[in-house]
Enzyme design. Structure first.
Site, short mmCIF file in Angstrom:
data_model
loop_
_atom_site.label_atom_id
_atom_site.label_comp_id
_atom_site.label_asym_id
_atom_site.label_seq_id
_atom_site.Cartn_x
_atom_site.Cartn_y
_atom_site.Cartn_z
N HIS A 20 6.27 -7.46 1.21
CA HIS A 20 6.56 -6.20 0.85
C HIS A 20 5.46 -6.00 -0.70
O HIS A 20 5.73 -6.68 -1.42
CB HIS A 20 8.18 -5.94 0.71
CG HIS A 20 8.46 -4.81 0.21
ND1 HIS A 20 9.24 -4.30 -0.89
CD2 HIS A 20 8.21 -3.53 0.74
CE1 HIS A 20 9.29 -3.15 -0.96
NE2 HIS A 20 8.67 -2.35 -0.06
N ASP A 28 -15.10 0.21 5.66
CA ASP A 28 -16.23 0.37 6.41
C ASP A 28 -17.21 -0.74 5.96
O ASP A 28 -16.93 -1.61 5.17
CB ASP A 28 -17.00 1.60 6.05
CG ASP A 28 -17.36 1.92 4.79
OD1 ASP A 28 -17.69 1.03 3.81
OD2 ASP A 28 -17.40 3.17 4.09
N HIS A 94 -12.89 7.75 -5.13
CA HIS A 94 -13.61 6.80 -4.54
C HIS A 94 -13.62 5.54 -5.67
O HIS A 94 -13.34 4.31 -5.09
CB HIS A 94 -14.89 7.13 -3.80
CG HIS A 94 -15.61 6.04 -2.86
ND1 HIS A 94 -14.84 5.43 -1.96
CD2 HIS A 94 -16.72 5.46 -3.13
CE1 HIS A 94 -15.53 4.62 -1.36
NE2 HIS A 94 -16.64 4.52 -2.26
N TYR A 116 -17.09 7.12 3.70
CA TYR A 116 -15.57 6.82 3.01
C TYR A 116 -14.62 6.60 4.19
O TYR A 116 -13.22 6.72 4.14
CB TYR A 116 -15.25 8.41 2.50
CG TYR A 116 -16.40 8.84 1.60
CD1 TYR A 116 -16.21 7.95 0.26
CD2 TYR A 116 -17.03 9.86 1.78
CE1 TYR A 116 -17.26 8.52 -0.51
CE2 TYR A 116 -18.00 10.08 0.76
CZ TYR A 116 -17.84 9.30 -0.52
OH TYR A 116 -19.02 9.81 -1.60
N ASN A 118 -12.37 4.21 4.59
CA ASN A 118 -11.85 2.85 3.94
C ASN A 118 -10.58 3.67 3.63
O ASN A 118 -10.12 4.72 3.34
CB ASN A 118 -12.39 2.71 2.59
CG ASN A 118 -14.03 2.41 2.49
OD1 ASN A 118 -14.47 1.44 3.05
ND2 ASN A 118 -14.73 3.40 2.07
#
Length: 127
Positions: A20, A28, A94, A116, A118
């Site tokens: 948890h 990518d 990012h 992007y 990801n």
């Protein structure tokens, strides 16, 4: 031999160790990863496997309570891919996403070439 689920032994072992609030990154093929963070590298050639294929495999194994994508992905295919699969998706820059990699349990590198593509996944519990 396993009957179903993730067959890659390195990925299966990493997934089994998650608890948890642990985070894992599905990335990518171009996302920079700090050298101290474990990487399960599935990339074969550009585009193989796709981000969505790897994400679906991981989501089939984990309870995910929330996720983060880059603000730069908003309005792009990666936002749609993640939003279709995960209810609670937050956006961060990012640069901040790249900083969060430093605390991830591991990174799953795909062959994805879409910018992007990801996501940082935070594990939940099934009870």
């Amino acid at each position: 031999m396993k009957k179903h689920g993730v067959l890659n032994p390195a990925l299966s072992a990493r997934l089994a160790r998650l608890g948890h609030l642990d985070t894992v990154v599905v990335a990518d093929c171009g996302l920079p990863v700090p050298s101290e963070i474990p990487v399960v590298d599935l990339a074969l050639v550009f585009g193989v496997p796709r981000f969505t294929e790897a994400l679906d495999a991981v989501l089939g194994e984990l309870v995910v309570e929330r996720a983060w994508i880059a603000e730069e992905a908003v309005g792009q295919a990666p936002q749609e891919w993640v939003a279709q699969r995960i209810d609670e998706v937050h956006t961060i820059s990012h640069d901040e996403l790249k900083q969060r990699i430093a605390s991830a349990a591991f990174v799953l590198r795909t062959g994805e070439t879409t910018s992007y593509a990801n996501v940082v996944l935070q594990c939940g519990v099934p009870f």
